[in-house]
Design an enzyme around this catalytic site. Structure first.
Site, PDB file in Angstrom:
ATOM      1  N   ALA A  89       7.792  23.340  12.214  1.00 30.64           N
ATOM      2  CA  ALA A  89       8.115  23.789  13.500  1.00 30.64           C
ATOM      3  C   ALA A  89       8.182  25.411  13.306  1.00 30.64           C
ATOM      4  CB  ALA A  89       9.185  23.304  14.142  1.00 30.64           C
ATOM      5  N   SER A 108      15.423  30.425  15.663  1.00 31.97           N
ATOM      6  CA  SER A 108      14.929  29.059  15.192  1.00 31.97           C
ATOM      7  C   SER A 108      14.769  28.196  16.041  1.00 31.97           C
ATOM      8  CB  SER A 108      15.740  28.830  13.884  1.00 31.97           C
ATOM      9  OG  SER A 108      15.569  27.556  13.208  1.00 31.97           O
ATOM     10  N   ASN A 109      14.767  26.622  15.468  1.00 26.43           N
ATOM     11  CA  ASN A 109      14.495  25.816  16.298  1.00 26.43           C
ATOM     12  C   ASN A 109      15.275  24.264  15.644  1.00 26.43           C
ATOM     13  OD1 ASN A 109      12.560  24.177  14.749  1.00 26.43           O
ATOM     14  ND2 ASN A 109      11.758  25.935  15.055  1.00 26.43           N
ATOM     15  N   ALA A 110      15.278  23.325  16.570  1.00 25.74           N
ATOM     16  CA  ALA A 110      16.084  22.125  16.148  1.00 25.74           C
ATOM     17  C   ALA A 110      15.501  20.934  14.981  1.00 25.74           C
ATOM     18  CB  ALA A 110      16.451  21.444  17.281  1.00 25.74           C
ATOM     19  N   SER A 111      14.387  21.535  14.433  1.00 23.09           N
ATOM     20  CA  SER A 111      13.754  20.698  13.618  1.00 23.09           C
ATOM     21  C   SER A 111      14.659  20.416  12.373  1.00 23.09           C
ATOM     22  CB  SER A 111      12.395  21.408  13.039  1.00 23.09           C
ATOM     23  OG  SER A 111      12.193  20.546  11.880  1.00 23.09           O
TER      24      SER A 111
END
Ligand code: CTP
Length: 404
Positions: free
Chosen positions: A276, A208-211
């Site tokens: 994102a 995943s990512n930090a959005s």
């Protein structure tokens, strides 16, 4: 702005910006509204009640249970078409979030059936404190609408976020809620993708990512506050939209986000691709938790659908597409490339090189790139204020479009 016949309850709390509430009162009256004012004890240290009494031609209450008027708060709350609190101090928001009713303003909030909006005002560190953020999220989740704070010089001498919105901005915000002609996107349908996606590796791990979804949620709120019917396709995040009319479609993976977007895109005049999206996902999801035996692990990844690209190919002449580019470098060339490749009408670039821009921040610093080599740079603003600029741009793009 025509607020003729509208009844507005104005709550004033203890902040140096209380003097601007006098200007707001005059502006609301000039727009035709009847206004009654209530204050907190703290507010009366900054501006005396007599000032508001003289201008509103009504008594100003501070306590909710005094001598002759113990149930005044019920009467006033039921009288109002809208309850606006400007300025709203950190202390007042904490008391509202806790459900206290220890003065007139908090009692009216609990008793109110009308829409409630508030214009926060405080110093930059108080604004960024997790306690304040948490209280704002609680109030938002209870449908209180938050009028974006400004960025700039503060009474303390510090510079940052936390300035109360100017009276004319508050008036415009109120107008959007109360006057139908200010619902500039009424009848329009919009779709917004926001947040990250999560792609499972095994039952306990994912890519995943930090959005945090903050920017996309702010856009969904801004579109809804101008009357659009909004479908928010939201990846796994903790935040929720503040506007009660945003329809939320929670999704986890890029494929789920794509399917939901496919469902709403065709009927939407406005599509904003703010998510994102993870570009890749594991080719296979392990059924059991992967053990750490061995010296390394190779994960085979496959491409996820590019939602903006796929829907860009289906875009019709009456539809507007807005994209985002978050780049680690300056990013201008990449933004222009993505504008073309994904058939966006406008791409919003934010560069991680700019302090205050990117994932998880409350602010953003953006540049618009439009077709025909046009661009426009903005200064550092709150994500809510940035959302307002983006929705202004959407409105002017819609005006230039052909009919379907
Ligand atoms: N986007 C999308 N679906 C994807 C990837 C991106 O809808 N699978 C959208 C984003 O929401 C954004 C725009 O495309 O509006 C650009 O996203 P970005 O991640 O910057 O671009 P990519 O095409 O993924 O390019 P790269 O990661 O290689 O920079």
């Amino acid at each position: 702005m025509d607020l003729a016949g509208k009844k507005i309850l104005l709550g004033v709390s203890g902040s140096i910006a209380a003097y601007k509430a006098v200007v707001l009162l005059r502006s609301l009256q000039k727009a035709g509204a009847s206004v009654r004012v209530i204050m907190t004890r703290g507010a009366s240290d900054f501006v005396v009640p007599l000032t508001f009494e003289a201008i509103s031609h009504h008594p100003v209450s501070i306590e909710n249970s005094t001598n002759q008027s113990w149930n005044n708060h019920i009467e006033l709350s039921l009288w109002a078409d809208l309850f606006v609190i400007a300025p709203a101090s950190a202390n007042l928001m904490a008391r509202m979030a806790a459900g206290m009713a220890d003065d007139m303003v908090t009692a009216c909030y609990l008793a109110s059936r009308a829409p409630v909006c508030l214009a926060p005002s405080m110093d930059v560190d108080m604004w960024h404190h997790p306690a304040t953020k948490h209280n704002i999220e609680i109030l938002r989740s209870r449908s209180v609408q938050i009028i974006p704070v400004g960025y700039g010089a503060l009474a303390s001498g510090l510079t940052g976020e936390g300035r109360m919105a100017e009276p004319e901005e508050i008036l415009e915000f109120i107008g959007r809620i109360l006057s139908p002609e200010a619902q500039t996107l009424a009848g329009k349908k919009a779709m917004v993708t926001a947040g990250p996606t999560k792609e499972a590796i095994d039952p306990v791990r994912y890519i995943s990512n930090a959005s945090t979804g903050k920017m996309g949620i702010a856009i969904a709120d801004a579109l809804a506050s101008r009357g659009a019917e909004v479908q928010l396709i939201l990846g796994p995040v903790a935040l929720k939209p503040g506007h009660p009319k945003v329809n939320i479609h929670p999704v986890t993976t890029a494929e789920e986000m794509y399917q939901a977007a496919l469902q709403y895109h065709e009927r939407s005049e406005i599509s904003v691709f703010c998510a994102a999206v993870a570009d890749f996902r594991p080719a296979e999801v392990a059924r059991e938790k992967i053990k750490k035996a061995g010296s390394g692990l190779n994960l085979k990844l496959v491409k996820n659908p590019d939602i903006a690209f796929e829907l860009g190919r289906k875009k019709k002449v009456h539809q507007v597409h807005i994209g985002f580019a978050l780049e680690s470098g300056a990013g201008e060339a990449q933004a222009r490339e993505k504008l073309e490749a994904k058939n966006f009408d406008l791409i919003v670039l934010n560069s991680l090189q700019d302090a205050g821009a990117g994932f998880g921040t409350d602010t953003n610093k953006i540049t618009f790139f439009l077709k025909g080599n046009k661009s426009r740079k903005f200064g550092l603003k709150s994500k809510e204020a940035v959302a307002g600029d983006i929705v202004d741009a959407i409105e002017s793009l819609l005006k230039k479009l052909k009919k379907p």
